[in-house]
Design an enzyme around this catalytic site. Structure first.
Site, mmCIF file in Angstrom:
data_model
loop_
_atom_site.group_PDB
_atom_site.id
_atom_site.type_symbol
_atom_site.label_atom_id
_atom_site.label_comp_id
_atom_site.label_asym_id
_atom_site.label_seq_id
_atom_site.Cartn_x
_atom_site.Cartn_y
_atom_site.Cartn_z
ATOM 1 N N GLU A 56 0.952 -1.064 0.000
ATOM 2 C CA GLU A 56 -0.098 -0.006 -0.013
ATOM 3 C C GLU A 56 0.869 1.376 0.062
ATOM 4 O O GLU A 56 2.032 1.320 0.879
ATOM 5 C CB GLU A 56 -0.923 0.063 1.251
ATOM 6 C CG GLU A 56 -1.798 1.262 1.043
ATOM 7 C CD GLU A 56 -2.847 1.348 2.017
ATOM 8 O OE1 GLU A 56 -3.901 2.166 2.107
ATOM 9 O OE2 GLU A 56 -3.132 0.214 2.949
ATOM 10 N N CYS A 250 -6.700 1.559 1.827
ATOM 11 C CA CYS A 250 -7.459 2.717 2.052
ATOM 12 C C CYS A 250 -7.246 3.725 0.815
ATOM 13 O O CYS A 250 -8.051 4.302 0.566
ATOM 14 C CB CYS A 250 -7.235 3.691 3.553
ATOM 15 S SG CYS A 250 -8.031 2.548 4.939
ATOM 16 N N ASN A 380 -11.937 -2.654 -0.546
ATOM 17 C CA ASN A 380 -11.010 -2.964 0.283
ATOM 18 C C ASN A 380 -11.546 -3.518 1.639
ATOM 19 O O ASN A 380 -11.534 -4.912 1.632
ATOM 20 C CB ASN A 380 -10.044 -1.654 0.539
ATOM 21 C CG ASN A 380 -9.082 -1.884 1.772
ATOM 22 O OD1 ASN A 380 -8.495 -2.889 1.760
ATOM 23 N ND2 ASN A 380 -9.173 -0.880 2.755
ATOM 24 N N GLU A 381 -11.809 -2.920 2.469
ATOM 25 C CA GLU A 381 -12.545 -3.393 3.696
ATOM 26 C C GLU A 381 -13.923 -2.833 4.128
ATOM 27 O O GLU A 381 -14.059 -2.267 5.136
ATOM 28 C CB GLU A 381 -11.540 -3.417 4.837
ATOM 29 C CG GLU A 381 -10.981 -1.891 5.142
ATOM 30 C CD GLU A 381 -10.162 -1.905 6.501
ATOM 31 O OE1 GLU A 381 -9.531 -2.964 6.659
ATOM 32 O OE2 GLU A 381 -9.857 -0.751 7.000
#
Length: 663
Positions: A56, A250, A380-381
């Site tokens: 990331e 993120c 992503n989450e």
């Protein structure tokens, strides 16, 4: 560390003098713990993707890190367009940012330098990413797009200077015309500096326009132009990762959808990639307003990196949801098709024929062969019903067009709770391929959850342990240290992942990289400055598991019970079908050494065993730039008594034994 083709790396710290091998033997219980491995009952395959890495762009991991461009804000596209740049006030002139007749539409701003009186040279300098790192004797390519205005300067000098202003090297670029043209030269510094200064010197009065000003090392991984920082890629390659997940996290989501990561803006000509402020620039109290993404490291470079280190690429795409910890903005239902089309186009870019639009672009960038992508992450989450709705739209379209592509879905940001349970229930109903679980938890949680997957359903979606790290304090905060206590707990947890490789198919620590002078989140796997880098104890745990992964699970017990948390011991076992070896991994989480008996049922180990050990008597031990080997590798071989094989385990240690079976 010395490596050879015949020996695997062994990681060890010498035990304290008071804990000699003899002393361990005297202190051992009369009946040692028994680790039993059923070699005659091999189980499920261990996926080649079992242990991988997750990249990331956080902590200046890309610009200022893996992407080795030395010039910050080379295209003058930051919100503060002169960020990183300054003029010297020893001569008369000015700097302005303009956008008329730009280099291209994606890079609309450029620098106009107006020199009224050059004196000994009108100087424009750049500070780089917390300084500019250069090595003595290494060659650096300096380049820029330039044009003269009317009878303005037709040449510039470029210099590298050390922290005190001493000249390290220089080059000249000249022959400017009234049209944008790219110019380049080479500089070889006479000395090394981690905080050098880059200067553009103009010796003639008049106006000159500059854009895409670059200082780039010639020595990159595989010596590619626009390549990657060699020492950082080497650290990744040494892990032997089964996959690389990219580009985040993120940053895929963005604070708002307009700030999301869009892969199509990161491919093609580097000069036409539109810069974007990084989501981590102002996420916490370590504000970095100069943290942008130039996208010099884009999707083509990520795919190329995966290929270079033998890893399967796992790109993650925005699913029409901004970060739910920030705005939580949702794309309207009628807009989702565009996001789905981006995924379909990405499959063509990675795998499609050169006759197609996106496959043709890949070929034009120098890679006509397909990259062989087999997986895509959808979001992503994210969590909640809005995510499920969007995942279903993606799954319907992608499975219809490309049933060969596996989809990675979200389990939310936590390893338990209502959001987690809701998503898992829906993903089972939808027959998802892989569900991405994240855990940033205290070391004690990892020790207590080493048997987490022993009771998971054996059918249905598989698990991707996509982001994890042991955190002593609140996730991401400065109190989190990359110490041996965290790494030891992670190792215990990894034995549980490997024992349950029929359920857990992939795992990756996060985050991967951090610049020591420009980080936003801790802990991290690899730390670096402008010239050096080191792997943390957690890095060495990852390396132990990644370079000693078997191909099939072997059932293993400790004292007849599940191989987790028995007397502070954790274990996994596998068969390496490539070498015929039985691979046993044992974590001793206690402060005392142990002697354990190895009971190998159904096979007769013969010859000397190869052993890998990582240990420290100090749970707070850390590696650093100055002490990169405090928790360090060593190699050894051991001859086990075939009739009574016993292992001496150091206190607070990870031990891997590779037992030859003569196959």
């Amino acid at each position: 560390m010395m490596r050879s083709r015949s020996l695997l790396p062994v990681l060890v710290l010498a035990a304290p003098a008071w804990l000699s091998v003899a002393a361990v033997a005297r202190q051992a219980a009369p009946a040692p713990d028994v680790i039993a491995v059923q070699a005659s009952r091999p189980g499920a395959d261990i996926a080649p993707t079992m242990f991988g890495v997750f990249f990331e762009d956080i902590n200046f991991a890309a610009d200022g890190g893996l992407y080795p461009e030395r010039i910050k804000n080379r295209s003058f596209e930051f919100d503060e367009p002169l960020a990183g740049w300054a003029r010297r006030f020893m001569s008369d002139g000015e700097l302005t940012i303009r956008s008329d007749r730009p280099l291209n539409a994606s890079n609309p701003h450029y620098l106009r330098v107006r020199v009224r009186s050059p004196g000994n040279g009108f100087v424009v300098s750049n500070t780089g990413f917390r300084g500019i790192g250069v090595q003595a004797g290494a060659e650096y390519v300096v380049s820029m797009y330039a044009r003269t205005v009317e009878a303005g300067p037709q040449a510039v000098r470029v210099t590298l200077n050390d922290e005190r202003g001493g000249l390290l090297g220089q080059a000249s670029l000249g022959g400017f015309t009234g049209s944008w043209t790219r110019y380049e030269a080479a500089i070889t510094p006479s000395a090394s500096s981690a905080r050098a200064q880059f200067q553009v010197v103009i010796d003639k009065a008049g106006d000159v326009d500059l854009d895409m000003v670059s200082l780039f090392p010639k020595d990159t991984w595989n010596n590619r132009r626009n390549g990657l920082r060699r020492d950082l890629v080497q650290l990744l390659a040494d892990l032997k990762p089964g996959f690389i997940r990219f580009p985040g996290g993120c940053i895929v989501e963005g604070r708002r959808l307009e700030l999301r990561y869009q892969w199509k803006q990161t491919v093609g000509d580097v000069a036409e990639r539109r810069a974007l402020i990084n989501r981590w620039a102002n996420e916490n109290d370590r504000v970095a307003p100069d943290y942008y993404q130039s996208f010099g490291l884009g999707f083509f470079e990520y795919f190329q990196l995966a290929e270079d280190i033998g890893a399967s690429p796992l790109p993650v795409l925005n699913c029409g949801m901004a970060c739910q910890f920030n705005s939580g903005e949702l794309a309207a239902a009628g807009q989702i098709d565009a996001y789905v089309q981006d995924a379909l186009d990405l499959i063509e870019f990675a795998n499609g024929p050169v006759s197609g639009r996106w496959g043709g672009l890949r070929a034009s960038m120098g890679h006509p062969a397909p990259f062989g992508m087999t997986m895509i992450g959808i979001g992503n989450e994210q969590w909640g019903p809005p995510y499920v709705e969007r995942y279903q739209r993606f799954a319907a379209a992608l499975k219809a067009a490309h049933p060969e592509i596996q989809l990675v879905s979200s389990a939310g940001p936590s390893p338990a709770g209502p959001l987690f349970e809701f998503l898992w229930g829906r993903m089972r109903e939808l027959k998802a391929d892989l569900v991405d679980e994240h855990y940033y938890m205290p070391p004690a949680w990892f020790l207590a959850n080493a048997a987490r997957y022993d009771t998971y359903e054996r059918s249905g979606p598989k698990v991707f342990a996509g982001e994890y790290a042991a955190h002593a304090s609140a996730p991401g905060r400065p109190g989190n240290r990359n110490n041996w206590q965290a790494a030891l707990a992670e190792a215990a947890f990894l034995t549980g992942l490997e024992r349950n490789a029929d359920v857990v198919r992939m795992a990756s620590y996060a985050p991967l990289f951090a610049h020591v002078d420009a980080w936003q989140w801790a802990p991290d796997l690899i730390w670096f400055d402008n010239l050096r880098a080191f792997g943390t104890p957690s890095y060495h745990v990852q390396k132990i598991f990644g370079t000693n992964a078997g191909t099939r699970i072997l059932p293993v017990t400790i004292n007849g019970e599940v191989a987790a948390a028995r007397h502070g011991l954790y274990a996994s076992a596998s068969l390496d079908g490539r070498t015929g070896e039985i691979v046993v991994k044992v974590v001793n989480a206690e402060a005392a050494g142990k002697i354990v008996h190895l009971a190998i049922e159904g096979a007769a180990p013969r010859g000397d065993a190869r052993m890998v050990v990582l240990a420290s008597s100090d749970l707070l031990a850390e590696n650093s730039l100055d002490e990169p080997a405090r928790v360090a590798p060593v190699e050894s071989r051991v001859m086990l008594d075939a009739s009574n094989p016993r292992l001496e385990l150091q206190p607070q240690s990870v031990t891997v034994v590779r037992l030859p079976t003569g196959r």
